[in-house]
Design an enzyme around this catalytic site. Structure first.
Site, PDB file in Angstrom:
ATOM      1  CD  GLU A 143      -2.835   0.984   2.512  1.00  0.00           C
ATOM      2  OE1 GLU A 143      -2.807  -0.032   3.226  1.00  0.00           O
ATOM      3  OE2 GLU A 143      -3.712   1.859   2.615  1.00  0.00           O
ATOM      4  CG  ASN A 169      -9.342  -1.485   1.559  1.00  0.00           C
ATOM      5  OD1 ASN A 169      -8.940  -2.645   1.650  1.00  0.00           O
ATOM      6  ND2 ASN A 169      -9.214  -0.600   2.534  1.00  0.00           N
ATOM      7  CD  GLU A 170     -10.147  -2.919   5.919  1.00  0.00           C
ATOM      8  OE1 GLU A 170     -10.101  -1.843   6.526  1.00  0.00           O
ATOM      9  OE2 GLU A 170      -9.462  -3.908   6.253  1.00  0.00           O
ATOM     10  CD  GLU A 174      -5.899  -5.026   4.143  1.00  0.00           C
ATOM     11  OE1 GLU A 174      -5.681  -4.717   5.337  1.00  0.00           O
ATOM     12  OE2 GLU A 174      -6.401  -4.256   3.313  1.00  0.00           O
TER      13      GLU A 174
HETATM   14  O1  AHR Z   1      -2.905  -2.929   6.043  1.00  0.00           O
HETATM   15  C1  AHR Z   1      -3.198  -1.780   6.766  1.00  0.00           C
HETATM   16  C2  AHR Z   1      -4.659  -1.375   6.658  1.00  0.00           C
HETATM   17  O2  AHR Z   1      -5.460  -2.326   7.290  1.00  0.00           O
HETATM   18  C3  AHR Z   1      -5.245  -1.283   5.275  1.00  0.00           C
HETATM   19  O3  AHR Z   1      -4.998  -0.060   4.669  1.00  0.00           O
HETATM   20  C4  AHR Z   1      -6.716  -1.460   5.517  1.00  0.00           C
HETATM   21  O4  AHR Z   1      -7.362  -2.055   4.423  1.00  0.00           O
HETATM   22  C5  AHR Z   1      -6.768  -2.295   6.774  1.00  0.00           C
HETATM   23  O5  AHR Z   1      -7.640  -1.742   7.711  1.00  0.00           O
END
Ligand code: AHR
Length: 503
Positions: free
Chosen positions: A28, A173-174, A293
């Site tokens: 990231e 994402n999330e 993740e």
């Molecule tokens: O990996 C760190 C963070 O964790 C990511 O940006 C997010 O998707 C998750 O909450």
């Protein structure tokens, strides 16, 4: 020493082919993952593009087939156009997720080039937080199309003739997380994800899509989020994402090692939810799991929150630089075993993350790169865990911990690689009090002998590696017995064991 752990491993006990992408990772734009991580022009090991060769060597050692990019929370306000074209014209942007300045010096084309150099594919996330379908389509055209059209031509103008050919796309994402820029309800997100995947498929129907599941198993909307999202998007997507990070805040090692019981329950709940929607929709298609993740993450969390609050808007600050202990490596080994035991449904998994940020590989800006403790279970699984996951018949003792009951002493799985004529047993003795007598019957693999027996062992659960010193390293063991297809050894308490058999 308690009950003898026995397992029978046979070629016929086949669970599924292990998808190589189980050994994926995540990078990231966060902290020093990119800048002074993979990229540092002027560093002694930098190549002509500014990528650190010392880092690339370690990534290649881990043999990571797919890397999720560019976030994470970062992606939810990412303007991909800022990251392409002549570097000197790229805009510096505020990254609201981590409260830093993003220089955009490394963007799509640079990252695609880095991926080629480390033999990985890109798994690209689109911004469904502050942006939407149109931007995702433009990005796809820029990345993948060979047409005579605006964004494909823009890529050519930027000097990239051949498209990147990105096959696997994450739809945001999330999106269930209130911290996410552009956070949505399940109904809003499900609809947007479905429409975006539908439109992207209209451009290229060979693409694969990962729809966002819950950010973690404790989210109040879990698992209704999965059900509602899949109600909308089932026919357009291939995978649903799972994210989970673990920690040992209570300093209770036995209970920490039991946390893969929760992971197993999490996997089963998501699989059940996918199959419930499959039944409702009378669909023939399965949705697979992308655990994109996973890791231990807690050591630096409080300090990082403090830093982001008090010293925002830095470029590539030290964030999420957890230094991993021996026990963290054991937990990661347990997580990898759990994924392999569910290889029929978990097809993608990304260790989060890869360099400097909650990572197995660390760098010194003015020095070399080095391996954290968690490097090793991943290395072993990536090296020996490709092939067919087997479901051995197991019997082992159990124990209770502060928050878990009937925790198996030994967690184990086997993988058969027909091509190399090898079968490998991965096992963790997670009993913190007792060594364990271990017996594996591999008579089904006639003529196989032990090729290698690797372990991670330590009396000190808090042992860490550093730039100067790496006490946590695998070592080879020779104190085992092997006769008539029966392998016997004593596994140390709290140990990671990899037993490779071959002809
Ligand atoms: O990996 C760190 C963070 O964790 C990511 O940006 C997010 O998707 C998750 O909450």
């Amino acid at each position: 020493m308690g009950q003898v752990t026995k397992m029978i491993v046979d070629k016929d006990f086949q669970l599924a082919k292990v998808d190589d992408r189980l050994y994926g990772a995540f990078i990231e734009h966060l902290g020093r993952a990119v800048y002074t991580g993979i990229y540092q022009p002027g560093h002694a090991s930098a190549d002509e593009e500014g990528f650190r060769k010392d880092v690339m060597e370690l990534v290649k050692e881990l043999n990571v087939p797919i890397v999720r990019y560019p976030g994470g929370n970062f992606v939810s306000n990412f303007f991909w156009e800022d990251s392409v074209g002549p570097k000197e014209q790229r805009k510096k942007r505020l990254d609201l997720a981590w409260r830093t300045i993003e220089s955009n010096e490394v963007g799509l084309s640079e990252f695609a080039s880095w991926c080629r150099k480390v033999n990985s594919q890109m798994m690209m996330a689109v911004n469904l937080g502050t942006r939407g379908t149109a931007d995702a389509l433009n990005l796809l055209e820029y990345c993948n199309m060979e047409t005579d059209s605006y964004y494909a031509n823009l890529r050519r103008q930027h000097g990239v003739e051949k498209p990147y050919g990105i096959k696997t796309w994450c739809l945001g994402n999330e999106m269930d997380g209130p911290w996410q820029m552009g956070h949505k309800t399940a109904a809003e997100y499900g609809h947007l994800a479905a429409e975006t995947a539908k439109a992207m498929k209209a451009m290229d129907d060979s693409l694969e899509f990962v729809v966002c599941g819950s950010s973690n198993v404790e989210m109040p909307t879990f698992p209704q989020w999965e059900a509602s999202t899949l109600e909308e998007a089932y026919e357009y997507v291939d995978y649903i994402s799972l994210h989970q990070y673990y920690g040992n805040r209570e300093d209770d090692t036995a209970d920490f090692f039991a946390k893969t019981q929760d992971l197993k329950n999490f996997l089963h709940s998501v699989i059940a939810t996918c199959d419930f929607i499959k039944a409702k929709k009378r669909s023939k298609k399965n949705i697979y799991l992308s655990f994109d993740e996973w890791n231990v993450w807690y050591h630096t969390a409080d300090a990082d929150n403090d830093k982001m609050a008090k010293k925002p808007w830095q470029t590539a600050p030290h964030l999420l630089e957890d230094i991993y202990t021996f026990e963290d490596a054991i937990l990661n080994g347990l997580i990898l075993i759990t994924f392999l035991k569910h290889a029929d449904r978990v097809k993608i998994a990304c260790l989060a993350q890869l360099i400097n940020v909650i990572a197995p590989i660390m760098t010194q800006p003015d020095g070399p790169a080095w391996r954290q403790t968690i490097f090793y279970p991943f290395l072993h699984a990536s090296k020996y865990g490709r092939g067919i996951a087997l479901s051995p018949v197991m019997s082992t003792g159990t124990h209770d911990t502060s928050k878990h009951s009937d925790v198996t002493d030994c967690e184990s799985v086997a993988v058969y690689c027909e091509e190399k004529q090898e079968v490998t047993i991965f096992a963790v003795n997670r009993n913190t009090k007792q060594d364990l007598s271990f017996q594996a019957d591999i008579r089904g693999f006639e003529g196989y002998q032990v090729k290698e027996y690797l372990v991670l062992e330590s009396e000190d659960m808090k042992l860490v590696n550093s730039l100067q010193n790496s006490p946590v390293q695998p070592k080879s063991r020779t104190d085992y017995e092997m006769a008539d297809g029966i392998f016997e050894t004593v596994m140390k308490k709290c140990s990671w064991n990899v037993i490779v058999f071959g002809k």
